[in-house]
Design a protein around this motif. Structure first.
Motif, PDB file in Angstrom:
ATOM      1  N   LYS A  21       0.824  -1.205   0.000  1.00  0.00           N
ATOM      2  CA  LYS A  21       0.000   0.000   0.000  1.00  0.00           C
ATOM      3  C   LYS A  21       0.863   1.262   0.000  1.00  0.00           C
ATOM      4  O   LYS A  21       0.501   2.281  -0.610  1.00  0.00           O
ATOM      5  N   LEU A  22       2.014   1.191   0.689  1.00  0.00           N
ATOM      6  CA  LEU A  22       2.949   2.330   0.722  1.00  0.00           C
ATOM      7  C   LEU A  22       3.839   2.380  -0.519  1.00  0.00           C
ATOM      8  O   LEU A  22       4.631   3.307  -0.675  1.00  0.00           O
ATOM      9  N   GLN A  23       3.710   1.343  -1.362  1.00  0.00           N
ATOM     10  CA  GLN A  23       4.516   1.228  -2.586  1.00  0.00           C
ATOM     11  C   GLN A  23       6.024   1.275  -2.267  1.00  0.00           C
ATOM     12  O   GLN A  23       6.807   1.871  -2.990  1.00  0.00           O
ATOM     13  N   ASP A  24       6.354   0.589  -1.200  1.00  0.00           N
ATOM     14  CA  ASP A  24       7.749   0.505  -0.777  1.00  0.00           C
ATOM     15  C   ASP A  24       8.341  -0.793  -1.341  1.00  0.00           C
ATOM     16  O   ASP A  24       8.309  -1.852  -0.696  1.00  0.00           O
ATOM     17  N   ALA A  25       8.890  -0.724  -2.534  1.00  0.00           N
ATOM     18  CA  ALA A  25       9.378  -1.911  -3.237  1.00  0.00           C
ATOM     19  C   ALA A  25      10.511  -2.600  -2.488  1.00  0.00           C
ATOM     20  O   ALA A  25      10.548  -3.824  -2.383  1.00  0.00           O
ATOM     21  N   LYS A  26      11.423  -1.813  -1.959  1.00  0.00           N
ATOM     22  CA  LYS A  26      12.588  -2.403  -1.289  1.00  0.00           C
ATOM     23  C   LYS A  26      12.187  -3.190  -0.042  1.00  0.00           C
ATOM     24  O   LYS A  26      12.612  -4.327   0.161  1.00  0.00           O
ATOM     25  N   GLN A  27      11.360  -2.561   0.799  1.00  0.00           N
ATOM     26  CA  GLN A  27      10.948  -3.258   2.017  1.00  0.00           C
ATOM     27  C   GLN A  27      10.111  -4.493   1.682  1.00  0.00           C
ATOM     28  O   GLN A  27      10.229  -5.528   2.338  1.00  0.00           O
ATOM     29  N   PHE A  28       9.266  -4.350   0.660  1.00  0.00           N
ATOM     30  CA  PHE A  28       8.463  -5.512   0.240  1.00  0.00           C
ATOM     31  C   PHE A  28       9.369  -6.682  -0.146  1.00  0.00           C
ATOM     32  O   PHE A  28       9.168  -7.812   0.295  1.00  0.00           O
ATOM     33  N   ARG A  29      10.363  -6.413  -0.975  1.00  0.00           N
ATOM     34  CA  ARG A  29      11.261  -7.477  -1.428  1.00  0.00           C
ATOM     35  C   ARG A  29      12.054  -8.056  -0.249  1.00  0.00           C
ATOM     36  O   ARG A  29      12.247  -9.271  -0.163  1.00  0.00           O
ATOM     37  N   ASP A  30      12.493  -7.201   0.642  1.00  0.00           N
ATOM     38  CA  ASP A  30      13.270  -7.676   1.787  1.00  0.00           C
ATOM     39  C   ASP A  30      12.450  -8.657   2.636  1.00  0.00           C
ATOM     40  O   ASP A  30      12.966  -9.680   3.099  1.00  0.00           O
ATOM     41  N   VAL A  31      11.175  -8.338   2.840  1.00  0.00           N
ATOM     42  CA  VAL A  31      10.323  -9.177   3.689  1.00  0.00           C
ATOM     43  C   VAL A  31       9.804 -10.394   2.921  1.00  0.00           C
ATOM     44  O   VAL A  31       9.894 -11.538   3.388  1.00  0.00           O
ATOM     45  N   PHE A  32       9.287 -10.152   1.720  1.00  0.00           N
ATOM     46  CA  PHE A  32       8.606 -11.209   0.963  1.00  0.00           C
ATOM     47  C   PHE A  32       9.573 -12.300   0.517  1.00  0.00           C
ATOM     48  O   PHE A  32       9.275 -13.501   0.638  1.00  0.00           O
ATOM     49  N   LEU A  33      10.722 -11.914  -0.011  1.00  0.00           N
ATOM     50  CA  LEU A  33      11.671 -12.900  -0.538  1.00  0.00           C
ATOM     51  C   LEU A  33      12.393 -13.663   0.564  1.00  0.00           C
ATOM     52  O   LEU A  33      13.083 -14.653   0.285  1.00  0.00           O
ATOM     53  N   GLU A  34      12.221 -13.223   1.796  1.00  0.00           N
ATOM     54  CA  GLU A  34      12.794 -13.955   2.922  1.00  0.00           C
ATOM     55  C   GLU A  34      11.965 -15.187   3.260  1.00  0.00           C
ATOM     56  O   GLU A  34      12.443 -16.125   3.899  1.00  0.00           O
ATOM     57  N   LEU A  35      10.708 -15.190   2.808  1.00  0.00           N
ATOM     58  CA  LEU A  35       9.791 -16.275   3.145  1.00  0.00           C
ATOM     59  C   LEU A  35       9.993 -17.496   2.246  1.00  0.00           C
ATOM     60  O   LEU A  35      10.478 -17.386   1.127  1.00  0.00           O
ATOM     61  N   HIS A  36       9.570 -18.643   2.756  1.00  0.00           N
ATOM     62  CA  HIS A  36       9.548 -19.857   1.948  1.00  0.00           C
ATOM     63  C   HIS A  36       8.521 -19.666   0.826  1.00  0.00           C
ATOM     64  O   HIS A  36       7.463 -19.051   1.036  1.00  0.00           O
ATOM     65  N   PRO A  37       8.792 -20.182  -0.396  1.00  0.00           N
ATOM     66  CA  PRO A  37       7.852 -19.994  -1.515  1.00  0.00           C
ATOM     67  C   PRO A  37       6.422 -20.420  -1.204  1.00  0.00           C
ATOM     68  O   PRO A  37       5.469 -19.801  -1.680  1.00  0.00           O
ATOM     69  N   THR A  38       6.247 -21.490  -0.418  1.00  0.00           N
ATOM     70  CA  THR A  38       4.895 -21.933  -0.070  1.00  0.00           C
ATOM     71  C   THR A  38       4.166 -20.877   0.752  1.00  0.00           C
ATOM     72  O   THR A  38       2.970 -20.625   0.547  1.00  0.00           O
TER      73      THR A  38
END
Length: 453
Positions: A21-38
């Motif tokens: 919602k904040l359109q913060d691409a960097k923080q999104f990638r840092d958090v999301f890509l840390e997770l397991h794909p499932t």
């Protein structure tokens, strides 16, 4: 890589939604890509349309391919239409060929051809090869992303090769050894490779006792083989013994789920309509042939009762026990059906053990019949003060259960002998057949003893 429990998943879900919602691409990638794909899939599929569009912007096609290939087929179809063509083409290039083939099987011929044309030629050729095999065979479910090595290689060179090939391979725990003609000649596990001397020649450390399947082997047989040998993967070869692919353990899990769903559909006479996402119209179309056929079987049941009309008129009380006889026969037959179908599916029923299994079911039916006869005879005598009626009902239930178990066990065996799926001896079919036989037994005994009633 973080794996989430239910509590943490909600926490991460809220964080990811806020970053989108904040359109913060960097923080999104840092958090999301840390997770397991499932876990990524679980969170992604709950997002609203506008937030999913943000995800497509922040993840490159290669990163999103890990999510897309883990989605259910109906979810993939829905998400695909949201993707830009160039984005989706690059995404397909980063997916395993068997996952792309599974998706394209759902597309119209023209749409599938368009997708294949936009993919890299080498990747597209792999997908086309998989789609050329008959459905539900090893060739159709195998993957092309595997590591093959030459028997003339040395261990140190192979390890160097693995460093570059491993990211694109579906599994590297088994390395398949081929000769100069690409024929499968051996296999070496990753453990054996690591423990071998760097200068050892692969031919001297590999195992030549390779268990493989041909590309036209039924997928269920492949699953049984991998289960039997506790493999993580099995090589697939052509008739000329050329290595053409591998079937991995995750493919086997999908196969077992598919086969179990198919058998459940057969047994319940709802094949093709067990998916809750299927529309009511489609479900009705799939189920109606069996229901109509069983309805006509029901007319046979009614005709059986009609043939003993005089017996019923003489002793109306006999009608009270019709549901009891029918339900008991159907339930017992369905239990034996489940035993037979499971044994055939798992391969535990062999040619020499068929007689033993049938005798066991007969013995089970006889013992169940005796128990029910005693309980029912005592109950009927107490309730209706009529020992002869109790004898008729009790002896009828004894004969019915004894025969019902044999029918439930033998019908799937006969169908399997005819090279058909034994699960088509569905529960409703066995139940109806045993209903008819139960009524014939019941009224025949009652008619024979009518003078004593």
């Amino acid at each position: 890589m973080v794996r989430l429990d239910n509590q943490n998943r909600e926490k991460y879900e809220q964080i990811i939604i806020e970053t989108l919602k904040l359109q913060d691409a960097k923080q999104f990638r840092d958090v999301f890509l840390e997770l397991h794909p499932t876990d990524q899939v679980d969170i992604f599929i709950k997002l609203q349309d506008d937030l999913r569009n943000q995800v497509y912007k922040y993840l490159n096609p290669g990163e999103f391919s890990d999510i897309f290939e883990r989605l259910e087929i109906d979810q993939q179809k829905r998400i695909y239409v949201e993707l830009d063509e160039s984005y989706s083409s690059e995404m397909f290039n980063n997916m395993f060929a068997d996952d792309v083939a599974d998706f394209l099987e759902l597309m119209t011929g023209e749409k599938a051809e368009t997708i294949l044309r936009k993919m890299n030629k080498e990747d597209a050729d792999d997908v086309k090869e998989l789609m050329s095999y008959e459905p539900e065979t090893a060739g159709a479910v195998m993957t092309k992303e595997y590591v093959s090595i030459s028997s003339a290689d040395i261990v140190s060179n192979v390890i160097d090769k693995l460093r570059s090939a491993a990211p694109d391979a579906e599994t590297i725990y088994y390395l398949y050894v081929v000769d100069e003609l690409e024929k499968l000649v051996g296999v070496i596990s990753l453990r054996d490779l690591i423990t071998a001397q760097p200068t050892d020649v692969i031919e001297n450390v590999m195992s030549t006792r390779v268990v493989s399947v041909t590309d036209d082997t039924d997928q269920e047989e492949v699953a049984k083989l991998i289960k039997k040998y506790d493999f993580l993967a099995a090589p697939v070869v052509s008739k000329q013994n050329h290595l053409v692919g591998i079937v991995t353990i995750d493919d086997v899990i999908d196969i077992l789920e598919e086969e179990a769903t198919e058998d459940l559909g057969e047994i319940s006479a709802a094949k093709g309509a067990t998916d809750v996402n299927v529309s009511a119209i489609t479900a009705a179309k799939k189920r109606s042939p069996w229901i109509i056929m069983l309805m006509f079987f029901g007319l046979i049941t009614a005709e059986v009762i009609g043939q003993f009309e005089e017996t019923l008129e003489a002793i109306v009380l006999l009608a009270v026990f019709i549901p009891l006889i029918m339900d008991s026969a159907g339930n017992t037959g369905t239990q034996s059906l489940a035993v037979a179908v499971r044994g055939l599916a798992l391969g535990t029923i062999k040619k020499g053990s068929i007689g033993k299994m049938v005798r066991r079911e007969l013995g089970t039916g006889v013992m169940l019949g005796l128990i029910c006869m005693v309980v029912l005879s005592i109950t009927v005598t107490i309730m209706y003060q009529h020992w002869m009626l109790a004898l008729i009902v009790g002896f009828s239930i004894f004969c019915t259960l004894s025969i019902a178990t044999v029918i439930g066990a033998t019908v799937p065996l006969v169908i399997n002998k005819l090279k058909l799926d034994p699960a088509i001896a569905s529960g409703p079919f066995i139940t109806t057949v045993n209903d008819i036989l139960g009524l014939l037994i019941y009224f025949s005994i009652a008619t024979a003893l009518l003078d004593f009633l």
